[in-house]
Write a protein that holds these residues in place. Structure first.
Motif, PDB file in Angstrom:
ATOM      1  N   GLY A   1      21.974   3.452 -84.655  1.00 44.13           N
ATOM      2  CA  GLY A   1      21.309   2.698 -83.606  1.00 44.13           C
ATOM      3  C   GLY A   1      20.860   1.341 -84.098  1.00 44.13           C
ATOM      4  O   GLY A   1      20.683   1.124 -85.307  1.00 44.13           O
TER       5      GLY A   1
ATOM      6  N   VAL B   1      18.109  -1.942 -82.940  1.00 44.34           N
ATOM      7  CA  VAL B   1      17.082  -2.491 -82.067  1.00 44.34           C
ATOM      8  C   VAL B   1      16.943  -3.972 -82.394  1.00 44.34           C
ATOM      9  O   VAL B   1      16.953  -4.362 -83.561  1.00 44.34           O
TER      10      VAL B   1
ATOM     11  N   ILE C   1      16.774  -1.331 -77.687  1.00 40.79           N
ATOM     12  CA  ILE C   1      17.639  -0.506 -78.509  1.00 40.79           C
ATOM     13  C   ILE C   1      19.039  -0.519 -77.893  1.00 40.79           C
ATOM     14  O   ILE C   1      19.195  -0.309 -76.702  1.00 40.79           O
TER      15      ILE C   1
ATOM     16  N   LEU D   1      22.699   3.194 -79.106  1.00 41.97           N
ATOM     17  CA  LEU D   1      22.133   4.399 -79.705  1.00 41.97           C
ATOM     18  C   LEU D   1      23.162   5.497 -79.502  1.00 41.97           C
ATOM     19  O   LEU D   1      23.307   6.026 -78.399  1.00 41.97           O
TER      20      LEU D   1
ATOM     21  N   ALA E   1      19.595  11.821 -82.168  1.00 46.79           N
ATOM     22  CA  ALA E   1      19.126  10.700 -81.351  1.00 46.79           C
ATOM     23  C   ALA E   1      17.619  10.521 -81.484  1.00 46.79           C
ATOM     24  O   ALA E   1      17.119   9.395 -81.606  1.00 46.79           O
ATOM     25  N   GLU E   2      16.878  11.610 -81.474  1.00 41.52           N
ATOM     26  CA  GLU E   2      15.425  11.556 -81.623  1.00 41.52           C
ATOM     27  C   GLU E   2      15.041  11.004 -82.993  1.00 41.52           C
ATOM     28  O   GLU E   2      14.131  10.171 -83.105  1.00 41.52           O
TER      29      GLU E   2
ATOM     30  N   TYR F   1      15.671   7.327 -82.814  1.00 39.77           N
ATOM     31  CA  TYR F   1      14.806   6.640 -81.857  1.00 39.77           C
ATOM     32  C   TYR F   1      13.433   6.334 -82.453  1.00 39.77           C
ATOM     33  O   TYR F   1      12.881   5.242 -82.229  1.00 39.77           O
TER      34      TYR F   1
ATOM     35  N   SER G   1      12.073   2.631 -82.452  1.00 43.03           N
ATOM     36  CA  SER G   1      10.998   2.290 -81.521  1.00 43.03           C
ATOM     37  C   SER G   1       9.825   1.657 -82.256  1.00 43.03           C
ATOM     38  O   SER G   1       9.139   0.787 -81.710  1.00 43.03           O
TER      39      SER G   1
ATOM     40  N   LEU H   1      15.546   0.620 -73.310  1.00 42.85           N
ATOM     41  CA  LEU H   1      16.741   1.371 -73.678  1.00 42.85           C
ATOM     42  C   LEU H   1      17.594   1.529 -72.429  1.00 42.85           C
ATOM     43  O   LEU H   1      17.106   1.969 -71.382  1.00 42.85           O
TER      44      LEU H   1
ATOM     45  N   LEU I   1      15.752  12.354 -73.348  1.00 42.30           N
ATOM     46  CA  LEU I   1      15.105  11.517 -74.371  1.00 42.30           C
ATOM     47  C   LEU I   1      14.127  10.532 -73.737  1.00 42.30           C
ATOM     48  O   LEU I   1      12.971  10.421 -74.172  1.00 42.30           O
TER      49      LEU I   1
ATOM     50  N   HIS J   1       9.817  10.603 -73.893  1.00 36.89           N
ATOM     51  CA  HIS J   1       9.038   9.502 -74.456  1.00 36.89           C
ATOM     52  C   HIS J   1       8.329   8.684 -73.386  1.00 36.89           C
ATOM     53  O   HIS J   1       7.838   7.578 -73.666  1.00 36.89           O
TER      54      HIS J   1
ATOM     55  N   GLY K   1      22.445   5.328 -75.633  1.00 34.93           N
ATOM     56  CA  GLY K   1      22.096   3.981 -75.226  1.00 34.93           C
ATOM     57  C   GLY K   1      23.295   3.079 -75.362  1.00 34.93           C
ATOM     58  O   GLY K   1      23.939   3.055 -76.421  1.00 34.93           O
TER      59      GLY K   1
END
Length: 290
Positions: free
Chosen positions: A201, A203, A212, A215, A223-224, A227, A231, A241, A253, A257, A283
């Motif tokens: 990913g 950002v 982002i 992703l 992914a988590e 992230y 983030s 995102l 996801l 969040h 993403g």
């Protein structure tokens, strides 16, 4: 409408102007988007002149002739509703078709109110890509276990990265990625398990906060894990995102969040839809270049 439009290639400085128009439209471009997009494909940027004045523009990016993407379609507000946009859009589509190999597909992310218009031009709806926002008030707490698989993307072999990216993007985009991953005011991370890339990913800082994109991840767990540190880069500001609705794990996801939907586009294709690992796309990279 009696005046004749001149359709031509943009200069580098005019791409800066196009990005400024995008900012006025609320598209929130990245701080370095103009230079990165130009480096990807200088021939992609098309202007529409009326009596020597640029009144509209857009991008028709070709990825080695294997896949095309139409984006950045803007006509200045005072010239809308007079047919100029229709001329520019069709000219761009036809020019891009001429830049691609026979049978290559073209994608676009179009605002919903233009979906029927693009359909008349031969594009078929695939799914919606939705922009979500949250405010990062403090950097997430890091645990050693959570981040043990996270590495700077610069530490991952570029060949391995390209192999992974090709499962989520329709063509080789090595020139774009080399610039995108090394841009200033950005963070690029990969998830490695036993030396194998399982996701990555990026950002970047934008006019407002950070975005982002892309992703890409094998599953929700990866992914988590990506992230969270990405983030954290937006500490103290908003984070955006652009997540595809056709990946339920991506929708989970953003829900988990507390992200709020603020904008959306219809992903559409002219030609055969590309075969992608949609379950890996959490993403999209950009609405402008795909």
């Amino acid at each position: 409408m009696t005046e004749q439009l001149e359709i031509r290639n943009m200069t580098r400085s005019e791409v800066d102007e196009l990005v400024e128009w995008a900012a006025l439209e609320g598209w929130n471009p990245g701080l370095h988007d103009a230079e990165l997009f130009w480096a990807t494909d200088p021939e992609a940027f098309i202007a529409a002149d009326l009596e020597g004045e640029m009144i509209g523009g857009g991008a028709i990016t070709s990825y080695n002739g294997e896949y095309g993407f139409m984006g950045f379609f803007i006509v200045r507000p005072e010239f809308r509703g007079q047919g100029y946009g229709d001329i520019l859009w069709h000219a761009r589509r036809n020019r891009l078709l001429n830049r691609l190999k026979s049978g290559a597909s073209i994608g676009l992310d179009g605002v919903f109110e233009m979906q029927n218009y693009y359909a008349k031009g031969g594009f078929v709806f695939s799914h919606r890509n939705m922009r979500f926002r949250t405010d990062i008030t403090k950097r997430p707490e890091e645990s050693q276990d959570q981040y043990k698989h996270i590495s700077p993307l610069a530490d991952v072999s570029f060949d391995q990265l390209m192999d992974y990216d090709r499962t989520c993007f329709p063509a080789n985009r090595s020139n774009f990625l080399k610039a995108w991953l090394s841009q200033s005011d950005a963070l690029a991370l990969g998830y490695l398990n036993d030396g194998k890339l399982k996701g990555y990913g990026v950002v970047r800082r934008c006019r407002e906060g950070c975005k982002i994109g892309p992703l890409f991840a094998d599953d929700a767990k990866v992914a988590e894990a990506l992230y969270m540190p990405l983030s954290g880069f937006a500490d103290g500001g908003p984070l955006f995102l652009d997540a595809p609705e056709n990946n339920p794990a991506a929708m989970a996801l953003v829900t988990n969040h507390g992200m709020t939907e603020v904008f959306g586009c219809a992903r559409m294709y002219l030609g055969a839809p590309p075969v992608l690992a949609h379950e890996r796309i959490f993403g999209v990279t950009t609405f402008e270049l795909g």
